[in-house]
Write a protein that holds these residues in place. Structure first.
Motif, PDB file in Angstrom:
ATOM      1  N   ARG A   9       0.836  -1.202   0.000  1.00 30.58           N
ATOM      2  CA  ARG A   9       0.000   0.000   0.000  1.00 30.58           C
ATOM      3  C   ARG A   9       0.875   1.258   0.000  1.00 30.58           C
ATOM      4  O   ARG A   9       0.626   2.214  -0.747  1.00 30.58           O
ATOM      5  CB  ARG A   9      -0.904  -0.025   1.234  1.00 30.58           C
ATOM      6  N   ARG A  60       1.396   4.159  -3.142  1.00 32.56           N
ATOM      7  CA  ARG A  60       1.252   5.609  -2.957  1.00 32.56           C
ATOM      8  C   ARG A  60       2.532   6.350  -3.328  1.00 32.56           C
ATOM      9  O   ARG A  60       2.487   7.429  -3.962  1.00 32.56           O
ATOM     10  CB  ARG A  60       0.867   5.915  -1.509  1.00 32.56           C
ATOM     11  N   GLU A  65      -3.909   1.216   8.517  1.00 31.11           N
ATOM     12  CA  GLU A  65      -4.083   1.704   7.153  1.00 31.11           C
ATOM     13  C   GLU A  65      -4.412   3.185   7.152  1.00 31.11           C
ATOM     14  O   GLU A  65      -3.884   3.956   6.333  1.00 31.11           O
ATOM     15  CB  GLU A  65      -5.206   0.923   6.460  1.00 31.11           C
ATOM     16  N   GLN A  66      -5.283   3.602   8.065  1.00 30.67           N
ATOM     17  CA  GLN A  66      -5.676   5.012   8.135  1.00 30.67           C
ATOM     18  C   GLN A  66      -4.494   5.896   8.526  1.00 30.67           C
ATOM     19  O   GLN A  66      -4.300   6.980   7.949  1.00 30.67           O
ATOM     20  CB  GLN A  66      -6.825   5.183   9.127  1.00 30.67           C
ATOM     21  N   ASP A  87      -2.139   6.145   5.533  1.00 29.53           N
ATOM     22  CA  ASP A  87      -2.660   7.083   4.536  1.00 29.53           C
ATOM     23  C   ASP A  87      -2.468   8.526   4.993  1.00 29.53           C
ATOM     24  O   ASP A  87      -2.094   9.403   4.192  1.00 29.53           O
ATOM     25  CB  ASP A  87      -4.139   6.810   4.279  1.00 29.53           C
ATOM     26  N   ASP A  88      -2.701   8.772   6.274  1.00 26.40           N
ATOM     27  CA  ASP A  88      -2.501  10.115   6.825  1.00 26.40           C
ATOM     28  C   ASP A  88      -1.045  10.538   6.684  1.00 26.40           C
ATOM     29  O   ASP A  88      -0.737  11.659   6.241  1.00 26.40           O
ATOM     30  CB  ASP A  88      -2.931  10.124   8.294  1.00 26.40           C
ATOM     31  N   ASN A 109      -0.275  11.247   3.025  1.00 30.47           N
ATOM     32  CA  ASN A 109      -0.889  12.521   2.619  1.00 30.47           C
ATOM     33  C   ASN A 109      -0.026  13.695   3.073  1.00 30.47           C
ATOM     34  O   ASN A 109       0.164  14.670   2.331  1.00 30.47           O
ATOM     35  CB  ASN A 109      -2.288  12.651   3.211  1.00 30.47           C
TER      36      ASN A 109
END
Length: 457
Positions: A358, A362, A434-435, A438-439, A442
């Protein structure tokens, strides 16, 4: 921050503390961040500001900063046997259990484990073991050691000589004689025009072969290498590299020492980097994620090929004259055992593989950014190399400036990581969700945009 804004804690820190890998004059003037507590993947400074620790401290806090089971393991052992040593035929149960566990986990057959306190001490111990081994074999000239540019193996006198970084050598009269450094296996930077990755690997294997022939195989005792170079820039080996390099080492019967200090215990999505790259080392160096750095501990695993002559030499000399007071400390060993149990119970090795996919998907999206020259990594470790010109891979004004600007931009977005030259490294705790991942990504993307606006208004 000017000197008037430096906190009382930072002032006291600068007054009494000489920091590692720090500009001491700059630190005395500006102070630094003082961390007060940790929770999961986050740390909090003296002002209560919350940061994502995107480098796992120093590539090491696999379970994050608040794992109660590790705290409890330390307290239990502290209350039973807070210290004992393993000198002169002494031992204790946590050490025995941990040695057996590591031998069982090893990706290739290993015979014994020697415990130390840090990766540097472990690599220094391996150097001494190999010299002792060569003497035991009646080969006193067999003392030279091969390493690589951009490798990081530590900062003691011996391990710093293995390390292939000028700032670790400069001012210290290092490296010592007899430490030989090959080219870094970084295809993006070291590959030649028109050269494929496989051809690059062939060239580096030929370089190794030529070095051995030039120096004489009978003078070389081992090659030390990280399966994936970590602190030198997060550099995965190019296609074909390790099969070709190992073929040369086998040709001359030169042992391989796999420095697993960063790669070990799941970082690459396999238990060890040696497993991921199908290495067959005679010695493995372990630390960092061994205890999630809750306690200082490291280990040297050795094969029977190395152990047997060393054991026989110790009998001739009546002792193996090497060891550390705190090596294999019972509290550290108990914490390491619990740490390994948690990694297994929670499936964190496989989780690193899945979340690594993942993360790298990204990062691949960032490759099109005007400032991004290369993205790279394996599992939950990666790097983004920044360039002023994608065409000729040149830096902005001077090497390292873009990386420093990116680290500063990330700090403003409350992410702690480090730049290695112009490469921004990412190595989050294995427990990251996962969250949270992703944070983090970002914020990384936004920080690179911040830098682009700063340098190209």
């Amino acid at each position: 921050m000017d000197s008037s804004e430096v906190s009382t804690l930072s002032q006291r820190d600068a007054q009494f503390h000489l920091h590692p890998f720090t500009n001491a004059v700059k630190n005395a003037h500006e102070g630094g961040k003082v961390m007060m507590r940790g929770e999961g993947i986050h740390v909090f400074d003296e002002h209560g500001q919350k940061y994502i620790e995107a480098l796992s401290g120093l590539w090491s806090v696999a379970l994050g900063f608040s794992e109660q089971r590790l705290i409890d393991a330390a307290l239990r052992q502290m209350s039973v046997l807070p210290f004992y040593h393993s000198f002169v035929q002494r031992s204790h149960q946590p050490l025995i259990d941990l040695a057996a566990k590591l031998i069982d986990m090893a990706p290739v057959p290993m015979s014994k484990v020697f415990f130390t306190n840090s990766g540097s001490e472990a690599n220094d111990t391996a150097i001494k073991l190999l010299w002792y081994w060569a003497n035991a074999l009646g080969k006193p000239a067999k003392k030279k050691i091969i390493s690589r540019q951009r490798a990081y193996h530590g900062v003691t006198i011996g391990s710093a000589s293995l390390t292939g970084m000028p700032h670790v050598h400069g001012g210290f009269d290092l490296p010592l004689d007899g430490f030989l450094h090959l080219s870094a296996p970084h295809f993006y930077r070291e590959g030649q025009a028109g050269e494929t990755e496989d051809a690059f690997s062939t060239r580096l294997a030929s370089e190794l072969d030529a070095l051995i022939r030039r120096e004489g195989a009978d003078t070389i005792v081992a090659m030390f290498a990280e399966p994936l170079i970590g602190a030198g820039g997060v550099i995965p080996p190019p296609s074909g590299y390790w099969p070709k390099m190992q073929a040369v080492l086998r040709k001359y019967e030169i042992p391989l020492v796999a420095d697993e200090v960063i790669c070990g215990f799941g970082r690459l999505g396999r238990a060890f980097g040696s497993e991921h790259y199908e290495l067959t080392p005679d010695i493995m160096i372990l630390s960092k994620q061994l205890s999630s750095s809750y306690m200082p501990i490291s280990a040297v695993m050795i094969s029977e090929r190395i152990y047997r002559p060393v054991a026989e030499e110790s009998e001739r000399r009546m002792t193996f004259g090497h060891g550390f007071t705190a090596g294999g400390h019972p509290v550290a060993a108990a914490v390491a055992l619990e740490n390994l149990a948690i990694i297994e119970e929670r499936g964190l090795v496989e989780r690193a593989r899945v979340l690594g996919e993942r993360m790298h998907a990204r990062l691949a999206e960032l490759a099109a950014h005007p400032l991004v020259g290369e993205v790279r990594g394996v599992g939950l470790i990666g790097a983004i190399e920044l360039v002023a010109s994608k065409e000729d891979k040149t830096p902005l004004e001077m090497p390292g400036k873009l990386g420093a600007l990116a680290s500063e931009a990330l700090a403003r977005r409350h992410v702690i990581t480090r730049n290695i030259g112009d490469a921004v490294a990412l190595c989050p705790p294995l427990i990251i969700s996962e969250q949270e991942l992703d944070d983090l990504l970002n914020r990384v993307s936004a920080a690179i945009d911040d830098v682009a606006r700063q340098v190209k208004p």
